[in-house]
Scaffold this motif. Structure first.
Motif, PDB file in Angstrom:
ATOM      1  N   ARG A  63       0.819  -1.224   0.000  1.00  0.00           N
ATOM      2  CA  ARG A  63       0.000   0.000   0.000  1.00  0.00           C
ATOM      3  C   ARG A  63       0.850   1.271   0.000  1.00  0.00           C
ATOM      4  O   ARG A  63       0.585   2.224  -0.719  1.00  0.00           O
ATOM      5  CB  ARG A  63      -0.880  -0.047   1.247  1.00  0.00           C
ATOM      6  CG  ARG A  63      -1.817   1.078   1.488  1.00  0.00           C
ATOM      7  CD  ARG A  63      -2.714   0.693   2.656  1.00  0.00           C
ATOM      8  NE  ARG A  63      -3.552  -0.439   2.301  1.00  0.00           N
ATOM      9  CZ  ARG A  63      -4.788  -0.320   1.843  1.00  0.00           C
ATOM     10  NH1 ARG A  63      -5.346   0.858   1.726  1.00  0.00           N
ATOM     11  NH2 ARG A  63      -5.495  -1.370   1.505  1.00  0.00           N
ATOM     12  N   VAL A  64       1.917   1.291   0.793  1.00  0.00           N
ATOM     13  CA  VAL A  64       2.725   2.520   0.901  1.00  0.00           C
ATOM     14  C   VAL A  64       3.418   2.853  -0.423  1.00  0.00           C
ATOM     15  O   VAL A  64       3.772   4.012  -0.672  1.00  0.00           O
ATOM     16  CB  VAL A  64       3.777   2.427   2.027  1.00  0.00           C
ATOM     17  CG1 VAL A  64       3.111   2.283   3.384  1.00  0.00           C
ATOM     18  CG2 VAL A  64       4.780   1.310   1.782  1.00  0.00           C
ATOM     19  N   LYS A  65       3.604   1.846  -1.261  1.00  0.00           N
ATOM     20  CA  LYS A  65       4.275   2.125  -2.539  1.00  0.00           C
ATOM     21  C   LYS A  65       3.301   2.767  -3.534  1.00  0.00           C
ATOM     22  O   LYS A  65       3.725   3.561  -4.389  1.00  0.00           O
ATOM     23  CB  LYS A  65       4.883   0.833  -3.107  1.00  0.00           C
ATOM     24  CG  LYS A  65       5.966   0.239  -2.223  1.00  0.00           C
ATOM     25  CD  LYS A  65       7.175   1.178  -2.076  1.00  0.00           C
ATOM     26  CE  LYS A  65       8.220   0.604  -1.144  1.00  0.00           C
ATOM     27  NZ  LYS A  65       9.386   1.500  -0.950  1.00  0.00           N
ATOM     28  N   ARG A 120       1.003   4.736  -2.460  1.00  0.00           N
ATOM     29  CA  ARG A 120       1.039   6.102  -1.890  1.00  0.00           C
ATOM     30  C   ARG A 120       2.189   6.876  -2.539  1.00  0.00           C
ATOM     31  O   ARG A 120       2.010   7.985  -3.052  1.00  0.00           O
ATOM     32  CB  ARG A 120       1.271   5.995  -0.370  1.00  0.00           C
ATOM     33  CG  ARG A 120       1.567   7.301   0.347  1.00  0.00           C
ATOM     34  CD  ARG A 120       2.274   7.077   1.689  1.00  0.00           C
ATOM     35  NE  ARG A 120       3.634   6.583   1.502  1.00  0.00           N
ATOM     36  CZ  ARG A 120       4.409   6.070   2.465  1.00  0.00           C
ATOM     37  NH1 ARG A 120       3.939   5.959   3.686  1.00  0.00           N
ATOM     38  NH2 ARG A 120       5.632   5.650   2.205  1.00  0.00           N
ATOM     39  N   ASP A 121       3.375   6.241  -2.579  1.00  0.00           N
ATOM     40  CA  ASP A 121       4.544   6.931  -3.120  1.00  0.00           C
ATOM     41  C   ASP A 121       4.417   7.200  -4.617  1.00  0.00           C
ATOM     42  O   ASP A 121       4.922   8.201  -5.122  1.00  0.00           O
ATOM     43  CB  ASP A 121       5.810   6.117  -2.837  1.00  0.00           C
ATOM     44  CG  ASP A 121       6.161   6.163  -1.353  1.00  0.00           C
ATOM     45  OD1 ASP A 121       5.553   6.974  -0.621  1.00  0.00           O
ATOM     46  OD2 ASP A 121       7.040   5.394  -0.934  1.00  0.00           O
ATOM     47  N   GLN A 122       3.749   6.297  -5.333  1.00  0.00           N
ATOM     48  CA  GLN A 122       3.546   6.514  -6.771  1.00  0.00           C
ATOM     49  C   GLN A 122       2.828   7.850  -7.002  1.00  0.00           C
ATOM     50  O   GLN A 122       3.207   8.645  -7.856  1.00  0.00           O
ATOM     51  CB  GLN A 122       2.737   5.351  -7.371  1.00  0.00           C
ATOM     52  CG  GLN A 122       2.444   5.477  -8.852  1.00  0.00           C
ATOM     53  CD  GLN A 122       3.720   5.482  -9.696  1.00  0.00           C
ATOM     54  OE1 GLN A 122       4.702   4.824  -9.350  1.00  0.00           O
ATOM     55  NE2 GLN A 122       3.711   6.237 -10.784  1.00  0.00           N
ATOM     56  N   GLN A 123       1.817   8.088  -6.182  1.00  0.00           N
ATOM     57  CA  GLN A 123       1.036   9.324  -6.354  1.00  0.00           C
ATOM     58  C   GLN A 123       1.805  10.550  -5.886  1.00  0.00           C
ATOM     59  O   GLN A 123       1.695  11.623  -6.474  1.00  0.00           O
ATOM     60  CB  GLN A 123      -0.295   9.183  -5.606  1.00  0.00           C
ATOM     61  CG  GLN A 123      -1.145   8.078  -6.219  1.00  0.00           C
ATOM     62  CD  GLN A 123      -2.342   7.728  -5.367  1.00  0.00           C
ATOM     63  OE1 GLN A 123      -3.369   8.408  -5.442  1.00  0.00           O
ATOM     64  NE2 GLN A 123      -2.211   6.699  -4.556  1.00  0.00           N
ATOM     65  N   ARG A 124       2.616  10.379  -4.848  1.00  0.00           N
ATOM     66  CA  ARG A 124       3.457  11.500  -4.404  1.00  0.00           C
ATOM     67  C   ARG A 124       4.458  11.856  -5.499  1.00  0.00           C
ATOM     68  O   ARG A 124       4.689  13.022  -5.810  1.00  0.00           O
ATOM     69  CB  ARG A 124       4.231  11.122  -3.139  1.00  0.00           C
ATOM     70  CG  ARG A 124       3.356  10.920  -1.907  1.00  0.00           C
ATOM     71  CD  ARG A 124       4.168  10.323  -0.769  1.00  0.00           C
ATOM     72  NE  ARG A 124       5.279  11.161  -0.378  1.00  0.00           N
ATOM     73  CZ  ARG A 124       6.505  10.721  -0.110  1.00  0.00           C
ATOM     74  NH1 ARG A 124       6.785   9.442  -0.188  1.00  0.00           N
ATOM     75  NH2 ARG A 124       7.453  11.554   0.220  1.00  0.00           N
TER      76      ARG A 124
END
Ligand code: COA
Length: 415
Positions: free
Chosen positions: A208-210, A212-216
């Motif tokens: 999930r956190v990755k 998140r990072d894709q969108q950041r």
């Protein structure tokens, strides 16, 4: 003492790793898990990676504790009838066959509902509905398709799969939660339902956190806590972050004393912001406490490489356990890189039942991982995995078959 899932009967049609991890957990919570296997062969893992000739492998024994085993040829018409009686008697059918296998056996959702409308049918599949729904899937396929491999490893190397079996055991955990939720809902609806955990989805959930990072990354073009910052480059997808923590508290794996010969003489060190002053004092860099380049978490981001190099000078003078002792006195989060040998010998893990020694009539004593989830009112006692068909007669008797009928079914090759 009673168990959380006392009275719940599981028809365990699982094999290999993902499904068996799920049903093993349910057994540890007290469910009666009846594993259905093919006569003469059984779960393929019984004979895979064998370390002792003719003994059930560790692969099998470590995934099938606390279960009973019955052999049924579910393609034999008489065997099918036995399976039908089991469907009527059980609360949950758990399976992880290749897509369509259960239907081909004649046990469609509709047929199972006819036999037992309260039955919960829980499945692990590689992919959910979509272009790959018919594909067979193993652990590493799921790690690759779920986003784990593309985000694991180092920037200058290929994608890497993890030793943690997040595709198989991870999806088994997801499925177990779905089953318990469906059992809970059945209390009010009186109906069964289908529960699906796709391995791709399970891995993605853990990544999930990755996403998140894709969108950041798409919004800002840069991620300052990734090792690519400030001197490397970012592309259009989340890059491999090496050993960066990937979270708000930068971390890295650092060498400790003995690293030249011991591949696990390392420690994970987290430069948690609230203890920055303590970190500086411990490593003898008090001048960094108020230095404008190091004082705040944001100021430190472009200097993380230098900071970790300086901390490593200090960690290399101590063993990983000495580092652990010193840092914890200062509330600095860190973790030694423990080898499987060290874990197997860890006394505290044995005391809590996380590592358990089990005795097996054919292979003798072996170590296993016990139940990682501890319930105060439902303690887990790990018992050995069943031999192939060990409980066939017992389960058949519970289903109402007498000794003559059991003997006939055996002579027909149905059980
Ligand atoms: N009696 C008679 N036949 C039986 C049986 C029994 N007791 N138990 C299983 N079978 C049959 C099945 O009906 C199936 O027959 P079919 O292909 O004619 O329909 C056959 O055995 C093989 O089942 P399958 O699941 O296809 O096994 P496989 O070894 O070819 O594939 C996987 C293994 C793991 C790739 C596949 O099961 C799969 O993709 N599962 C879903 C994802 C998954 O859980 N993967 C991770 C595993 S750790």
């Amino acid at each position: 003492m009673s168990k959380a899932l006392d009275g719940v009967r599981i028809l365990d049609f699982t094999h290999v790793q993902s499904g068996p991890t799920c049903t093993q957990l349910l057994a540890w919570f007290g469910a009666d898990v009846i594993k259905v296997e093919r006569a003469g062969a059984g779960d393929i893992t019984r004979e895979q990676l064998r370390d002792i000739p003719d003994a059930d492998s560790l692969y099998f024994t470590m995934l099938n504790h606390n279960k009973r085993s019955i052999t049924i040829d579910t393609k034999n018409p008489e065997g099918k009838k036995v399976l039908e009686s089991l469907v009527k008697k059980c609360d949950v059918l758990v399976e992880n066959f290749a897509p369509g296998a259960l239907d081909r056996m004649g046990f469609t959702w509709e047929r199972i509902q006819e036999l037992n409308p309260k039955m919960i049918v829980a499945s692990v599949k590689g992919f959910g509905p979509g272009p790959y729904e018919d594909c067979k899937v193993y652990e590493n396929v799921a790690q690759c398709a779920g986003g784990a491999a593309s985000t694991t490893g180092f920037d200058d190397g290929p994608p890497v799969v993890s030793g943690a079996q997040i595709g198989d055991s991870g999806t088994g955990l997801h499925l177990a939660l779905g089953i318990v939720a469906a059992l809970f809902q059945r209390n009010t609806t009186g109906r069964g339902q289908k529960v699906l955990a796709a391995m791709q989805d399970g891995v993605l959930n853990l990544c999930r956190v990755k996403l998140r990072d894709q969108q950041r990354l798409e919004r800002t073009g840069v991620m300052k806590e990734y090792p690519q910052f400030p001197n490397g480059t970012f592309g259009d997808a989340v890059p491999r972050a090496g050993n960066a923590s990937g979270g708000g508290q930068p971390g890295w794996i650092l060498k400790c004393k003995g690293w030249e010969t011991d591949p696990n003489a390392y420690i994970y060190f987290i430069t948690q912001a609230p203890v920055w002053g303590e970190i500086c004092k411990v490593i003898g860099k008090e001048e960094w406490i108020d230095h404008p380049d190091y004082k705040t978490a944001a100021a430190r981001l472009p200097h993380l490489k230098d900071i970790f190099a300086e901390i490593e000078h200090w960690t290399m003078s101590k063993t990983k356990f000495q580092v652990m002792d010193i840092l914890n006195k200062h509330d600095i989060p860190c973790g030694p890189i423990l080898s499987m040998k060290e874990i197997a010998e860890d006394e505290s893990l044995r005391k809590t039942g996380t590592i358990v020694e089990v005795d097996h009539p054919v292979r003798g004593k072996y170590l296993t991982v016990g139940n990682p989830i501890k319930l105060s009112d439902s303690p887990t006692e790990v018992t050995r995995s069943p031999l192939l068909g060990e409980h066939t007669d017992e389960v058949m008797a519970e289903l109402g078959y007498n000794a003559d009928q059991i003997a006939t079914l055996k002579s027909l090759g149905a059980i």
